[in-house]
Design a protein around this motif. Structure first.
Motif, short mmCIF file in Angstrom:
data_model
loop_
_atom_site.label_atom_id
_atom_site.label_comp_id
_atom_site.label_asym_id
_atom_site.label_seq_id
_atom_site.Cartn_x
_atom_site.Cartn_y
_atom_site.Cartn_z
N GLN A 35 0.82 -1.20 0.00
CA GLN A 35 0.00 0.00 0.00
C GLN A 35 0.86 1.26 0.00
OE1 GLN A 35 -3.17 0.51 -0.32
NE2 GLN A 35 -3.99 -1.57 -0.12
N LYS A 36 0.44 2.21 -0.80
CA LYS A 36 1.02 3.55 -0.76
C LYS A 36 0.00 4.55 -0.22
CE LYS A 36 4.28 2.89 -4.61
NZ LYS A 36 4.69 3.37 -5.95
N TYR A 38 -2.74 3.81 1.87
CA TYR A 38 -3.29 3.56 3.19
C TYR A 38 -2.23 3.09 4.17
CZ TYR A 38 -7.60 3.58 0.48
OH TYR A 38 -8.61 3.92 -0.36
N SER A 39 -2.44 3.46 5.44
CA SER A 39 -1.52 3.08 6.51
C SER A 39 -2.30 2.77 7.77
CB SER A 39 -0.52 4.22 6.79
OG SER A 39 0.17 4.00 7.99
N SER A 42 -3.23 5.59 10.06
CA SER A 42 -4.32 6.52 9.72
C SER A 42 -5.58 5.74 9.35
CB SER A 42 -3.91 7.43 8.56
OG SER A 42 -2.74 8.15 8.86
N SER A 64 -3.95 -5.37 9.24
CA SER A 64 -3.79 -5.32 7.78
C SER A 64 -5.03 -5.81 7.05
CB SER A 64 -2.58 -6.15 7.37
OG SER A 64 -2.76 -7.51 7.71
N ILE A 67 -7.26 -3.03 5.79
CA ILE A 67 -6.78 -2.18 4.69
C ILE A 67 -7.34 -2.69 3.36
CG2 ILE A 67 -4.73 -1.49 3.40
CD1 ILE A 67 -3.20 -1.41 5.98
#
Length: 550
Positions: A35-36, A38-39, A42, A64, A67
Motif C-alpha cells: 500500500q502507498k 493507506y496506513s 491513519s 492489515s 486495509i
C-alpha cells in the motif's frame, strides 16, 4: 443454502447470453497487500468513526485485514476477466467473471496466490428475476423453513414471553441506538408492509447492499425469507407482531442466491460483513448456513466444521474479533443426529441458535453439535417451531426453522446491549449464555438453554455486596422503614429508578443533597414489600443495586 424455491424458467429468466454460458465466477486470492495510499497509522482513511470506536471498545487493534485490497492488483487481473463483481479486503480477494483461459492467465500473475472456481455461470446485468416463484415440498437438503406452514398465526406473546421481551420493553429497551445487519435472500414487501412503516418513517435504514447482483442498489426484491426474518427483529404493530428490537437501526444485505447453491454465497457473506463493519454494525443476524452444494464434491464433511476452515466461518470469526456479535442459525439438519451443523454456526465467538417447540423441547429439525473440535453448539435456543412473523405480503403468518429462532435472539441481544452499552461483545455474549435455562448443565441439543432478559440484565446484581460496590451503598437493606439512604457519586442531584422482578419501572424519583458527603434520602413508604432492582444516575455515573423491602 439449498433451496425450497424453484423457478419456471431458468436460463431465460436470468438473461444469460451465449457468451455468458462460457463464463463462471472465480475468487482470485492475492499474496500481498502493498500500500502507498493507506496506513495502519491513519485508520480513518479506510474505516468509519463507528468502526474505529468499536475496535477501541473491544481493545482490538486495526490490522492489515482492514486495509483495502491493492488497486494495482485489481487492474492487473482486469485484462483476464469479463467483470469484477466485488472485492473482499478480509480475504484479500476479488470475485470475477471469467473462463478457464482467464483463470489460467490470472494464476500465472506473480501477485496471485490462487484462483478458485466458486460458482457456475453468471447472472448478466440485464438479468432480473420477474418469473413467478413456486413453493415446493421441502427437500432433504432444505435449511430454511422445515415447515413453511403459512396459516392464521396465533398471538406472538408466547415467543416474546419466553425470552423476557415484555420485561425488556417495560424497562425501556427496544434496541434504540443499536445497529443490526440482516443478511438474507431478499426483502420484498418490507418497504410496503405496515408493521415496518416506522423503520422508514424514522429513517432507521443505515445501508443496503445487494451482493448477489452488485449493480442493483436496493434490496426490497427477490425471496421473502429475509422479510420474514427481519420481522422478528423490527416489526412493530400491536395486535400483529411487536418484535424485540423494533427501534434498532438496520442494514439490509442480499447475500443468498436462492436459485443455486455454490461457495460464492460464502464470499458474498464475507463481503456483506465488511460492508456492515464499515457502517459501524453492532450485531449481524444470519439465518443462513452452508453445508451441501449443487456440486456434490464440494459438500462439507463434519471434520471441516471446526471453526476455522470454511470461508464463511472465517468471515464470521473475523467479524466477532472486531466486536460484532454474529447471531447465526445452527441449521435444520437435526434429523441427521449429532454433529449436524452448518457453517458458519461452527465459528468461535459467535452465537449459534437452535430451535425449541412450545414445550421447550428441542425441535426435531434443529441441528446439533458438537463442532469438529468438540465445542458445544448451539449456544442458545429460542422458539423456532412456528413463531408468528410477517410475510412479504404484509400478512401475519408462521413458519418453522432455526432461521426464525435466530432473529429473536438478535432482538434480545440488541435490547440488552442498549441497556448495557458498556459491555464488550464478549461480555454481552457471556451474560446471554449465563442467563440460559440450563447454563449449569449444557448439552449439544439446547446448548445453554433458553436465555431471558431479566436473568441477563439483573443476574450480575443478584450477587452484589450491597454495602461496598464501586464506593456506593444503600442502607438499611433490607428496608423496614420508610427512608432509604443512598451514598453515590459526586453530584448533588441523582435520579433513582426502581424496577420490580418483571422489569417494570415502579418508582422514579429525583433527590438533591447539600453536600457530596451527605447521603441522598428517599421516602419509599408506598413501595410494597418485595425484591427490587435500583438504577442510580447522576449524569456522570450509573450504578445498579438490589433492594429488599420488608
Amino acid at each position: 443454502m439449498s433451496k425450497s424455491i424453484y423457478f419456471l424458467v431458468f436460463l431465460l429468466s436470468f438473461g444469460w447470453t451465449t457468451k455468458g454460458l462460457a463464463q463462471d465466477r472465480y475468487a482470485v486470492f492475492f499474496k500481498f497487500k502493498p500500500q502507498k495510499e493507506y496506513s495502519l497509522a491513519s485508520p480513518s482513511k479506510f474505516l468509519t468513526t463507528r468502526a474505529i470506536q468499536r475496535r477501541v471498545r473491544e481493545k482490538f487493534a486495526v490490522d492489515s485485514l482492514d486495509i483495502p485490497v491493492t488497486a494495482a492488483y485489481l487492474q492487473g487481473i482486469s485484462a483476464y476477466s469479463q467483470e469484477l463483481l466485488y472485492v473482499s479486503k478480509w480475504l484479500n480477494a476479488a470475485v470475477v467473471v471469467t473462463d478457464a483461459a482467464g483463470k489460467k492467465n490470472m494464476e500465472a500473475l506473480p501477485f496471485v496466490q490462487k484462483v478458485e472456481w466458486v460458482a457456475k455461470g453468471f447472472i448478466a446485468k440485464t438479468g432480473n428475476r420477474t418469473v413467478p416463484e413456486i413453493s415446493q415440498k421441502p427437500t432433504k437438503n432444505q435449511k430454511w423453513a422445515i415447515e413453511e406452514s403459512y396459516r392464521e398465526a396465533a398471538a406472538y406473546d408466547f415467543q416474546n414471553d419466553l425470552l423476557g421481551i415484555p420485561a425488556m420493553h417495560q424497562a425501556g429497551f427496544t434496541g434504540k441506538g443499536i445497529t443490526v445487519a440482516v443478511f438474507d435472500s431478499g426483502f420484498p414487501g418490507l418497504e410496503k408492509a405496515t408493521p415496518f412503516a416506522h423503520v422508514f418513517t424514522n429513517k432507521r435504514i443505515v445501508g443496503q447492499l445487494n451482493v448477489v447482483r452488485p449493480w442493483i442498489k436496493e434490496v426490497f426484491r427477490d425471496h421473502e425469507h429475509g422479510t420474514q426474518v427481519a420481522s422478528l427483529i423490527l416489526a412493530n404493530q400491536a395486535g400483529t407482531l411487536v418484535a424485540g428490537a423494533h427501534q434498532a437501526q438496520v442494514i439490509f444485505a442480499i447475500t443468498e442466491d436462492v436459485a443455486t447453491e455454490y461457495p460464492i454465497e460464502e464470499l458474498n457473506w464475507v463481503r456483506a460483513a465488511e460492508y456492515a463493519d464499515s457502517l459501524g454494525v453492532d450485531i449481524i443476524n444470519s439465518s443462513l448456513g452452508y453445508l451441501d452444494f449443487d456440486e456434490p464434491s464440494l459438500t462439507y464433511t463434519t471434520a471441516q466444521l471446526d471453526g476455522k476452515t470454511t470461508y464463511v466461518t472465517r468471515g464470521a470469526t473475523l467479524a466477532a474479533k472486531r466486536g460484532i456479535l454474529v447471531v447465526n442459525s445452527v441449521g435444520n439438519y437435526g434429523s441427521a443426529g449429532s454433529s449436524s451443523l452448518v457453517a458458519p454456526a461452527d465459528a468461535q465467538g459467535i452465537l449459534a441458535v437452535g430451535s425449541v417447540n412450545a414445550s421447550s423441547v428441542v425441535s426435531t429439525f434443529s441441528s446439533r453439535g458438537p463442532t469438529a473440535d468438540g465445542r458445544i453448539k448451539p449456544e442458545l435456543v429460542a422458539f423456532g417451531q412456528n413463531p408468528v412473523l410477517i410475510r412479504g405480503s404484509g400478512q401475519v403468518s408462521a413458519a418453522a426453522g432455526t432461521s426464525f429462532s435466530a432473529p429473536q435472539l438478535t432482538a434480545l441481544a440488541a435490547g440488552l446491549w442498549e441497556a448495557k452499552p458498556e459491555w464488550t461483545k464478549d461480555e454481552l455474549l457471556t451474560n446471554l449464555i449465563k442467563s440460559g435455562t440450563q447454563y449449569a448443565t449444557p448439552d449439544q441439543n439446547l446448548g445453554y438453554g433458553i436465555p431471558n432478559f431479566r436473568s441477563a440484565y439483573y443476574g450480575a446484581l443478584l450477587g452484589l455486596n450491597e454495602e461496598v460496590e464501586s464506593g456506593s451503598s444503600i442502607y438499611p437493606n433490607p428496608l423496614r422503614s420508610e427512608s432509604l439512604h443512598i451514598r453515590f457519586g459526586k453530584e448533588l442531584r441523582v435520579t433513582l429508578q426502581i424496577l420490580d422482578g418483571s422489569g417494570r419501572r415502579v418508582v422514579e424519583q429525583v433527590e438533591e443533597r447539600n453536600a457530596i458527603q451527605e447521603p441522598f434520602v428517599f421516602n419509599l413508604s408506598d413501595l410494597p414489600a418485595g425484591i427490587y432492582f435500583l438504577q442510580l444516575l447522576d449524569g456522570k455515573e450509573i450504578a445498579y443495586k438490589k433492594l429488599i423491602k420488608l
